[in-house]
Each structure stands twice: as C-alpha cells, then as structure tokens.
Design a protein around this motif. Sequence first.
Motif, mmCIF file in Angstrom:
data_model
loop_
_atom_site.group_PDB
_atom_site.id
_atom_site.type_symbol
_atom_site.label_atom_id
_atom_site.label_comp_id
_atom_site.label_asym_id
_atom_site.label_seq_id
_atom_site.Cartn_x
_atom_site.Cartn_y
_atom_site.Cartn_z
ATOM 1 N N ARG A 11 0.847 -1.188 0.000
ATOM 2 C CA ARG A 11 0.000 0.000 0.000
ATOM 3 C C ARG A 11 0.886 1.243 0.000
ATOM 4 O O ARG A 11 1.943 1.245 0.625
ATOM 5 C CB ARG A 11 -0.901 0.029 1.253
ATOM 6 C CG ARG A 11 -1.737 -1.232 1.477
ATOM 7 C CD ARG A 11 -2.729 -1.511 0.353
ATOM 8 N NE ARG A 11 -3.644 -0.426 0.050
ATOM 9 C CZ ARG A 11 -4.852 -0.273 0.592
ATOM 10 N NH1 ARG A 11 -5.283 -1.111 1.501
ATOM 11 N NH2 ARG A 11 -5.634 0.733 0.236
ATOM 12 N N THR A 12 0.439 2.277 -0.701
ATOM 13 C CA THR A 12 1.204 3.525 -0.715
ATOM 14 C C THR A 12 1.225 4.151 0.685
ATOM 15 O O THR A 12 0.276 4.015 1.456
ATOM 16 C CB THR A 12 0.566 4.560 -1.664
ATOM 17 O OG1 THR A 12 -0.825 4.641 -1.371
ATOM 18 C CG2 THR A 12 0.774 4.201 -3.120
ATOM 19 N N THR A 13 2.351 4.819 0.977
ATOM 20 C CA THR A 13 2.416 5.620 2.205
ATOM 21 C C THR A 13 2.299 7.105 1.868
ATOM 22 O O THR A 13 2.257 7.960 2.745
ATOM 23 C CB THR A 13 3.728 5.355 2.968
ATOM 24 O OG1 THR A 13 4.832 5.519 2.068
ATOM 25 C CG2 THR A 13 3.756 3.944 3.520
ATOM 26 N N GLY A 14 2.263 7.407 0.549
ATOM 27 C CA GLY A 14 2.068 8.775 0.096
ATOM 28 C C GLY A 14 1.625 8.750 -1.351
ATOM 29 O O GLY A 14 1.890 7.778 -2.057
ATOM 30 N N GLY A 15 0.934 9.792 -1.794
ATOM 31 C CA GLY A 15 0.444 9.807 -3.170
ATOM 32 C C GLY A 15 -0.602 8.722 -3.372
ATOM 33 O O GLY A 15 -1.210 8.244 -2.414
ATOM 34 N N ASP A 16 -0.802 8.314 -4.643
ATOM 35 C CA ASP A 16 -1.872 7.348 -4.916
ATOM 36 C C ASP A 16 -1.545 6.539 -6.173
ATOM 37 O O ASP A 16 -0.669 6.924 -6.964
ATOM 38 C CB ASP A 16 -3.199 8.090 -5.109
ATOM 39 C CG ASP A 16 -4.414 7.202 -4.872
ATOM 40 O OD1 ASP A 16 -4.248 5.995 -4.567
ATOM 41 O OD2 ASP A 16 -5.540 7.717 -4.994
ATOM 42 N N VAL A 17 -2.234 5.420 -6.329
ATOM 43 C CA VAL A 17 -2.177 4.631 -7.553
ATOM 44 C C VAL A 17 -3.608 4.451 -8.033
ATOM 45 O O VAL A 17 -4.482 4.058 -7.239
ATOM 46 C CB VAL A 17 -1.516 3.253 -7.323
ATOM 47 C CG1 VAL A 17 -1.446 2.475 -8.624
ATOM 48 C CG2 VAL A 17 -0.122 3.415 -6.715
ATOM 49 N N VAL A 18 -3.847 4.759 -9.308
ATOM 50 C CA VAL A 18 -5.196 4.653 -9.879
ATOM 51 C C VAL A 18 -5.180 3.535 -10.917
ATOM 52 O O VAL A 18 -4.399 3.569 -11.865
ATOM 53 C CB VAL A 18 -5.620 5.989 -10.526
ATOM 54 C CG1 VAL A 18 -7.029 5.888 -11.103
ATOM 55 C CG2 VAL A 18 -5.530 7.131 -9.506
ATOM 56 N N VAL A 19 -6.004 2.509 -10.705
ATOM 57 C CA VAL A 19 -6.066 1.369 -11.621
ATOM 58 C C VAL A 19 -7.435 1.347 -12.264
ATOM 59 O O VAL A 19 -8.449 1.219 -11.568
ATOM 60 C CB VAL A 19 -5.801 0.040 -10.873
ATOM 61 C CG1 VAL A 19 -5.951 -1.148 -11.819
ATOM 62 C CG2 VAL A 19 -4.402 0.044 -10.249
ATOM 63 N N ASP A 20 -7.461 1.509 -13.591
ATOM 64 C CA ASP A 20 -8.736 1.478 -14.293
ATOM 65 C C ASP A 20 -9.704 2.511 -13.730
ATOM 66 O O ASP A 20 -10.891 2.235 -13.555
ATOM 67 C CB ASP A 20 -9.349 0.074 -14.149
ATOM 68 C CG ASP A 20 -9.787 -0.476 -15.496
ATOM 69 O OD1 ASP A 20 -9.803 0.283 -16.479
ATOM 70 O OD2 ASP A 20 -10.107 -1.681 -15.543
ATOM 71 N N GLY A 21 -9.166 3.671 -13.392
ATOM 72 C CA GLY A 21 -9.998 4.748 -12.874
ATOM 73 C C GLY A 21 -10.329 4.651 -11.396
ATOM 74 O O GLY A 21 -10.981 5.533 -10.846
ATOM 75 N N VAL A 22 -9.875 3.567 -10.747
ATOM 76 C CA VAL A 22 -10.178 3.391 -9.325
ATOM 77 C C VAL A 22 -8.961 3.765 -8.489
ATOM 78 O O VAL A 22 -7.880 3.213 -8.661
ATOM 79 C CB VAL A 22 -10.591 1.933 -9.022
ATOM 80 C CG1 VAL A 22 -10.832 1.752 -7.527
ATOM 81 C CG2 VAL A 22 -11.820 1.545 -9.831
ATOM 82 N N SER A 23 -9.158 4.699 -7.583
ATOM 83 C CA SER A 23 -8.106 5.176 -6.706
ATOM 84 C C SER A 23 -7.903 4.160 -5.578
ATOM 85 O O SER A 23 -8.792 3.925 -4.765
ATOM 86 C CB SER A 23 -8.559 6.525 -6.150
ATOM 87 O OG SER A 23 -7.554 7.053 -5.364
ATOM 88 N N LEU A 24 -6.706 3.526 -5.535
ATOM 89 C CA LEU A 24 -6.495 2.434 -4.575
ATOM 90 C C LEU A 24 -6.305 2.941 -3.153
ATOM 91 O O LEU A 24 -6.604 2.237 -2.192
ATOM 92 C CB LEU A 24 -5.272 1.596 -4.963
ATOM 93 C CG LEU A 24 -5.287 0.935 -6.346
ATOM 94 C CD1 LEU A 24 -4.148 -0.081 -6.438
ATOM 95 C CD2 LEU A 24 -6.624 0.248 -6.618
ATOM 96 N N GLY A 25 -5.782 4.158 -3.030
ATOM 97 C CA GLY A 25 -5.435 4.687 -1.710
ATOM 98 C C GLY A 25 -6.606 4.666 -0.744
ATOM 99 O O GLY A 25 -6.432 4.435 0.454
ATOM 100 N N ALA A 26 -7.801 4.887 -1.256
ATOM 101 C CA ALA A 26 -8.976 5.016 -0.391
ATOM 102 C C ALA A 26 -9.645 3.676 -0.087
ATOM 103 O O ALA A 26 -10.568 3.619 0.722
ATOM 104 C CB ALA A 26 -9.990 5.946 -1.072
ATOM 105 N N LEU A 27 -9.197 2.599 -0.732
ATOM 106 C CA LEU A 27 -9.928 1.331 -0.610
ATOM 107 C C LEU A 27 -9.461 0.486 0.571
ATOM 108 O O LEU A 27 -8.270 0.360 0.827
ATOM 109 C CB LEU A 27 -9.771 0.504 -1.897
ATOM 110 C CG LEU A 27 -10.269 1.130 -3.196
ATOM 111 C CD1 LEU A 27 -10.189 0.116 -4.321
ATOM 112 C CD2 LEU A 27 -11.696 1.648 -3.046
ATOM 113 N N ASN A 28 -10.412 -0.119 1.267
ATOM 114 C CA ASN A 28 -10.061 -1.094 2.300
ATOM 115 C C ASN A 28 -9.895 -2.478 1.645
ATOM 116 O O ASN A 28 -10.120 -2.635 0.448
ATOM 117 C CB ASN A 28 -11.115 -1.123 3.413
ATOM 118 C CG ASN A 28 -12.499 -1.502 2.890
ATOM 119 O OD1 ASN A 28 -12.617 -2.164 1.854
ATOM 120 N ND2 ASN A 28 -13.537 -1.083 3.589
#
Length: 236
Positions: free
Chosen positions: A60-77
């Motif tokens: 999991r990122t500790t800063g910034g974000d990764v977006v896969v297919d339009g879905v922002s992973l940072g916010a997902l549980n």
Amino acid sequence: GSIVRFEGASKVFPGNGRGGEVRAVDGVTLDIHEGEIFGVIGQSGAGKSTLVRLINALERTTGGDVVVDGVSLGALNEARLRPVRAGIGMVFQQFNLLASRTVAGNVAYPLEVAGWPRARRDARVTELLDFVGLSEKAGVHPSALSGGQKQRVGIARALATNPRILLADEATSALDPETTRGVLDLLQRVNRELGVTVVVITHEMDVVRSICHRVAVMDSGRVVEVGESYQVFSVP
Ligand code: ADP
Ligand code: ADP
C-alpha cells in the motif's frame, strides 16, 4: 488511455530501530497505457518490485496514490480491493506453484477461490492449458516440469480469471536464454491475442528490447527515465 496511473506514489518502509526508513518508491508519477507491454528496469534495490506491487496493492502507498482502471487504490479497504485484485494477474521469478497440486490443480486454484462451479472451471482450465501449450501435462505435478513449463503454468494460473493486467516480476530470470525466449513469446501472445496489458520487471536488457513497447528506468525509488524502448536505449 491509461490503465495504471501513479500519482506521486511513495512507499516508505519504517526503520527497524537501528536502521533508518527505506524510501523504496519515492514520489513516482507515471502512466501505463492500456494494451502495452511496459518494462520496469533498474539495479537490484531500485524499487522495481515495490512499485509494481503497488498496482495490485500487495504493497500500500504511504504517500500519493495509484489509480487502476480509474479506481483510486489509496482510499480502498481490503474488502473493496478484492475486485481490483481479481482483475490483475501476477507471475513470479520462482513460479510460486503449489507442489502438492497437479498442473491443472494449480491453474484451477484461483477459480476455486473465486467460487467457479466445477464444470465451468474444468472448461476454463482446459482452455488455459491449451493456450500455454501444456494440455498433456494437466495431470502431472510441478516437480516433473522444466523451468519454462513451470512458468507457463504460472502464466496460465495468473490468467485464469481473465485479468486485464498481468504483472511479471523477473518472470524469466531463473530461466536459460532459450527457455526465456519461449516465455517472452507467450507474454507477447498474452498481450496481442488476449489484449492484456503486461508489466514486466526485469534486469535483463534483452527482455526489454525484445518485447517492451515502453520502459521506465528506476534508481533509488525514483523513475529517472521513461519512454519508448528504442529511444531509452538509443545511444546519442
Ligand atoms: P528491486 O525490485 O528493484 O530490487 P525492491 O522494490 O525489492 O527493489 O526494494 C527496494 C528497496 O526497498 C530496497 O532497499 C529493499 O531492501 C527495500 N524493501 C523492499 N521490501 C521491503 C520490506 N518489506 N521491508 C523493508 N524494506 C524493504
Ligand atoms: P489436485 O490433485 O491438484 O488437487 P484435482 O484432480 O483435484 O487436482 O483437480 C483440481 C482442479 O483442476 C479440479 O477442480 C478441476 O477443475 C481441474 N482439473 C483437474 N484435471 C483437469 C483436466 N484434465 N482438465 C481440466 N481441468 C482439470
């Protein structure tokens, strides 16, 4: 369009008391285009593996974000990451096959986890083994296979649930040059015939030159160069 977008993505591993923290991935901004074979190269410890593992949230990122297919992973549980992960296959340098299961059993495994009924699963396994050229090995155990055959099983298993992205972490590094060629040809077929976006981590320039459309060069957690493979490697 982009299928993976790193937006100032960082991964910092905490220190262990004596040693300091490690900035394995350090503020990376990068787009991976849908339908391409994208290479990630760099010295050992440069952060390649960590970067790629951010795509399927194995890290999991500790800063910034990764977006896969339009879905922002940072916010997902974890629960909401499950469908994202199901759309991403991964293959490994050491194959990571289950020794106790047959070739077919290894390929069927993710389908069992996903709850596919027996008949549909069997048909899918048959189709996948045919695609990777191992139909006649369905009933044998991985110990009876060559390295190249093991990696073909790894690729078949990674493709079982029809992912749109395949991550390959040093997938040919344990193989001899001739076997490597066969596995690279298979990755190219995965890309061309199935339309899967392939992300390849490698320290072998030949791998990049032979199959990658674009490549990112990593050093100390940063992407220091990115472009078409032929441009990145052309000597001015
Ligand atoms: P590469 O794939 O380019 O060899 P890695 O992503 O494996 O690089 O590692 C990048 C840096 O992060 C290295 O310094 C490595 O030691 C460190 N690292 C990787 N995984 C962990 C971890 N789980 N805990 C602490 N440090 C890690
Ligand atoms: P294992 O001993 O590895 O667990 P099984 O015989 O239990 O192997 O098979 C595991 C799964 O693999 C089955 O659920 C089935 O879906 C699939 N499978 C097994 N053999 C074949 C085959 N010859 N062709 C296609 N699918 C198969």
